[in-house]
Design an enzyme around this catalytic site. Sequence first.
Site, PDB file in Angstrom:
ATOM      1  N   GLY A   8       0.776  -1.423   0.166  1.00  0.00           N
ATOM      2  CA  GLY A   8       0.078   0.218   0.381  1.00  0.00           C
ATOM      3  C   GLY A   8       0.899   1.329  -0.263  1.00  0.00           C
ATOM      4  O   GLY A   8       2.060   1.487  -0.197  1.00  0.00           O
ATOM      5  N   THR A  10       1.873   3.314   3.023  1.00  0.00           N
ATOM      6  CA  THR A  10       2.014   3.537   3.541  1.00  0.00           C
ATOM      7  C   THR A  10       2.786   2.287   4.468  1.00  0.00           C
ATOM      8  O   THR A  10       3.562   2.254   5.191  1.00  0.00           O
ATOM      9  CB  THR A  10       0.856   3.425   5.138  1.00  0.00           C
ATOM     10  OG1 THR A  10      -0.475   2.838   4.886  1.00  0.00           O
ATOM     11  CG2 THR A  10       0.433   5.232   5.072  1.00  0.00           C
ATOM     12  N   ASP A  97      -5.129  -2.998  -5.699  1.00  0.00           N
ATOM     13  CA  ASP A  97      -5.965  -2.634  -4.615  1.00  0.00           C
ATOM     14  C   ASP A  97      -7.365  -2.896  -4.212  1.00  0.00           C
ATOM     15  O   ASP A  97      -8.367  -3.722  -3.798  1.00  0.00           O
ATOM     16  CB  ASP A  97      -5.507  -1.883  -3.461  1.00  0.00           C
ATOM     17  CG  ASP A  97      -5.239  -0.291  -3.894  1.00  0.00           C
ATOM     18  OD1 ASP A  97      -5.669  -0.013  -4.436  1.00  0.00           O
ATOM     19  OD2 ASP A  97      -5.551   0.697  -2.921  1.00  0.00           O
ATOM     20  N   ASP A 118     -12.927   0.933   1.672  1.00  0.00           N
ATOM     21  CA  ASP A 118     -11.345   0.554   2.268  1.00  0.00           C
ATOM     22  C   ASP A 118     -11.358   2.443   2.993  1.00  0.00           C
ATOM     23  O   ASP A 118     -10.944   3.005   1.885  1.00  0.00           O
ATOM     24  CB  ASP A 118     -11.065  -0.076   0.886  1.00  0.00           C
ATOM     25  CG  ASP A 118      -9.415  -0.205   1.540  1.00  0.00           C
ATOM     26  OD1 ASP A 118      -9.131   0.154   2.727  1.00  0.00           O
ATOM     27  OD2 ASP A 118      -8.485  -1.195   0.550  1.00  0.00           O
TER      28      ASP A 118
END
Length: 245
Positions: A8, A10, A97, A118
Amino acid sequence: MNLIIDIGNTCVKLACFNDEKIVECIRVDKNEAKDGLLAFSAKYSFDKGICSTVAGLSDDFLSAIDSLPFGVIRLVSGETPVPIENHYATPFTLGSDRLAAVVGANYLRPDCNILVIDVGTCITFDFISSAGIYEGGNISLGPTMRFLALHEHTAKLPLVERKGCVKSLGNTTEVAIRSGVVQGIRYEIEGYVRAFLEKYPDLFVYLTGGVHLNLHFSEKMPIFANDFIVPIGLNRILEYNNEIV
């Protein structure tokens, strides 16, 4: 066993699946991604893997993947075969994602109209029909970006931490900012759910993501938390590609 690598904005999420069952799922910081990957892959006897990323991959991380003693496919939106019908007008721009999330949701509840929400760096709202057709979705600012925007685009508002007191009406500037962001996200989510319920009375909603907020929804809202929707979707895509090969 299957290795799932979900990168992702982060952090990096690593998961081990034994067929359809999650054995373990961990998060590692991006600066520890290579060591975390090698340690995790050495822990289990993996047969194959899949990698999804919404960010660039460093040369070190790519070399770590290449050094694994089993094949790892890369999920590329618009190219990698998936077990749903994708009606996104620009499939190559769709975040992997988001694609994995709707695949996972459809796999868990194949006969439902599903909205996947999400909450991460961004907040995404993606809809897949009971016919297994991904219709598209929307992207909104995540909590961190909202806090930063309030601080950076004003002269005096402070940068507030996400965790802390939240009230219906803030009685300090700090509480007002935090409450405004958190409550605003809750109202935004509830607004989307209500709008979709008008069109799809049987709607099922999955709430997932790496950012956890204390969101208290009405019991009438068909919202169910599942932190593993994306890994489940990636595992399904990996198995699907194995099946068609």
